[in-house]
Design an enzyme around this catalytic site. Structure first.
Site, PDB file in Angstrom:
ATOM      1  N   ASP A   3      -4.584   2.939   3.420  1.00 35.11           N
ATOM      2  CA  ASP A   3      -5.301   1.979   4.257  1.00 35.11           C
ATOM      3  C   ASP A   3      -5.158   2.367   5.719  1.00 35.11           C
ATOM      4  O   ASP A   3      -4.038   2.624   6.202  1.00 35.11           O
ATOM      5  CB  ASP A   3      -4.779   0.564   4.021  1.00 35.11           C
ATOM      6  N   ASP A  47      -1.638  -2.112  -4.902  1.00 37.13           N
ATOM      7  CA  ASP A  47      -2.627  -2.396  -3.866  1.00 37.13           C
ATOM      8  C   ASP A  47      -3.287  -1.070  -3.484  1.00 37.13           C
ATOM      9  O   ASP A  47      -3.562  -0.238  -4.333  1.00 37.13           O
ATOM     10  CB  ASP A  47      -1.971  -3.093  -2.674  1.00 37.13           C
ATOM     11  N   ASP A  91       0.852  -1.184   0.000  1.00 38.43           N
ATOM     12  CA  ASP A  91       0.000   0.000   0.000  1.00 38.43           C
ATOM     13  C   ASP A  91       0.894   1.241   0.000  1.00 38.43           C
ATOM     14  O   ASP A  91       2.026   1.228   0.486  1.00 38.43           O
ATOM     15  CB  ASP A  91      -0.893   0.011   1.237  1.00 38.43           C
ATOM     16  N   ARG A 146     -13.564   1.498  -3.257  1.00 41.16           N
ATOM     17  CA  ARG A 146     -13.020   1.790  -1.922  1.00 41.16           C
ATOM     18  C   ARG A 146     -12.713   3.269  -1.718  1.00 41.16           C
ATOM     19  O   ARG A 146     -11.562   3.642  -1.527  1.00 41.16           O
ATOM     20  CB  ARG A 146     -11.754   0.974  -1.649  1.00 41.16           C
TER      21      ARG A 146
END
Length: 437
Positions: free
Chosen positions: A259, A255, A216, A312
């Site tokens: 996050d 990715d 990430d 997302r």
């Protein structure tokens, strides 16, 4: 001005410092720098989202002169993160610094060869009933470990990282805000890490196989009080649209961009640009993590622009997440497979006063995606300039995923709420790196 110097001995494929690394310490005070404000001394304002809860988020604003660093290389950046213990620090990133300056080839070990990997795990040869095993998979794992050690940078508590000017940031690095407290990232352009060695899992996607990537761009893990402001997150030189296809599946090398997971709490994400990416923001990364995440994952997102998004933005589990005054732009290529707000287990999403731009013929109902039974508040959102009840439209278009209204809480930590019709123009002008005013 003081200069602090580290000396290290290098190996080509490691994260060890190369040669003699100099970090220039800028002598700064509470006033503005010559010709501009000192971004490193700025803190998150009162009532500006969940990050302002309690003592607020101040990052390294209290750093003394010995803990203010200007860095121009990835080695200098990692050295500045490692120096000085837990004392407050300000790291000024000057120019675009590259975490993978020698390319993916620098990480290869154990005889890894992509063409041989593809031959060995071709489903026509290997099948889809067991995970990849054998010499090429072992070599892939070893090569991945080399990349992992190089591109991950761990950010300590009480740190502010700021880009200098309009064109500074990080290429291919993964910032790990891991188990710490009180961190600020501002005015940075960050190009998402490119996984040099994606894993083929023959058993994934209902035994049709899939490529899975690591890394990430920014990971907030078990950390409280974080402010991400006026950054640009992008795939940059390596857009997903240009990734090859092997075994009928996209060779996925990216990715998430941001996050926020594992009990992280009190985070404000403001005035950023998220550009041309698949998985943007995951808040909570497991349905079985109630013991860690319940009562936490409190995040505010406001005045961000998501341009060319797929999913997302955010996808939420457990947290009380306040999402307002953001602009979401879905392009024609993504309209059949997009969603914006993911409603996950025990999530308490409060999404209001946002602007959504969809291409002609796109399904408005897909803006919401139901993963678990969890009511949400979605009011006064505008789609293509018209006020739209996202929940009602979703339930009418996708009755198999009926959503309930009412998140059960009302945000109080908010700055000025702009009219959704004005939001696209406001964030186009002011969001992202280089747009601090």
């Amino acid at each position: 001005m003081n200069t602090q110097v580290w000396h290290g001995h290098a190996m080509r494929k490691s994260a060890v410092l190369i040669g003699c690394t100099a970090l220039v310490l800028g002598l700064t005070g509470t006033g503005a720098e010559a010709g501009s404000r000192d971004l490193g001394r700025q803190v998150l304002g009162a009532n500006d989202g969940w990050g302002s809860e309690g003592a607020g988020t101040t990052g390294g604003s209290a750093a003394d002169a010995e803990h203010v660093y200007t860095v121009t290389t990835w080695a200098e950046f990692k050295a500045a993160l490692a120096a000085g213990g837990t004392a407050p620090r300000i790291i000024k990133v000057k120019g675009m610094i590259d975490a993978v300056s020698e390319g993916c080839e620098a990480f290869v070990t154990g005889g890894y060869d992509l063409q041989q990997y593809l031959k060995d795990y071709d489903p026509a040869v290997y099948g889809n009933d067991k995970v990849a095993m054998g010499p090429q998979e072992d070599a892939r794992v070893a090569s991945m470990a080399n990349q992992n050690a190089q591109i991950k940078a761990f950010v300590p508590s009480n740190t502010t990282i700021v880009g200098v000017g309009k064109n500074s940031g990080i290429l291919g690095g993964s910032l790990q805000i891991f188990g710490v407290s009180n961190v600020i990232l501002r005015n940075l352009t960050i190009e998402a890490p490119l996984d040099c060695f994606p894993k083929w899992d023959p058993t994934d996607d209902n035994n049709t196989g899939n490529w899975n990537s690591e890394y990430d761009t920014v990971v907030v893990y078990g950390t409280d009080h974080v402010w991400l402001d006026h950054n640009t997150f992008t795939d940059g030189r390596f857009p997903d649209s240009e990734r090859p296809v092997y075994f009928g599946k996209v060779f996925q090398q990216h990715d998430g961009l941001t996050d926020i997971v594992r009990g992280s709490n009190h985070v404000t994400v403001s005035w950023n640009r998220y550009e041309n990416h698949d998985k943007n923001m995951l808040i909570g990364n497991g349905d079985g993590l109630a013991a860690i995440d319940a009562g936490k994952l409190k995040v505010t997102m406001h005045h961000n622009r998501f341009d060319g998004i797929l999913q997302r933005s955010p996808r939420v589990r457990f947290g009380q997440v306040d999402v307002y005054n953001n602009h979401y732009v879905v392009n024609e290529e993504q309209q059949d497979d997009y969603y914006i707000f993911g409603v996950g287990i025990s999530s308490q999403l409060h999404a209001t006063d946002n602007a959504i731009s969809l291409p002609p013929g796109a399904s408005v109902g897909k803006a919401l995606k139901k993963w678990s039974e969890a009511p949400l508040t979605a009011e006064n959102n505008y789609v293509n300039g018209r006020r739209t009840d996202l929940i009602a439209v979703h339930n009418a278009e996708i009755p198999s995923e009926t959503l309930q209204s009412g998140a059960g809480w009302k945000p109080t930590l908010r700055t000025k709420v702009d009219h959704p019709k004005a939001v696209p123009g406001i964030v186009a002008y002011r969001a992202g790196a280089g747009h601090l005013r």
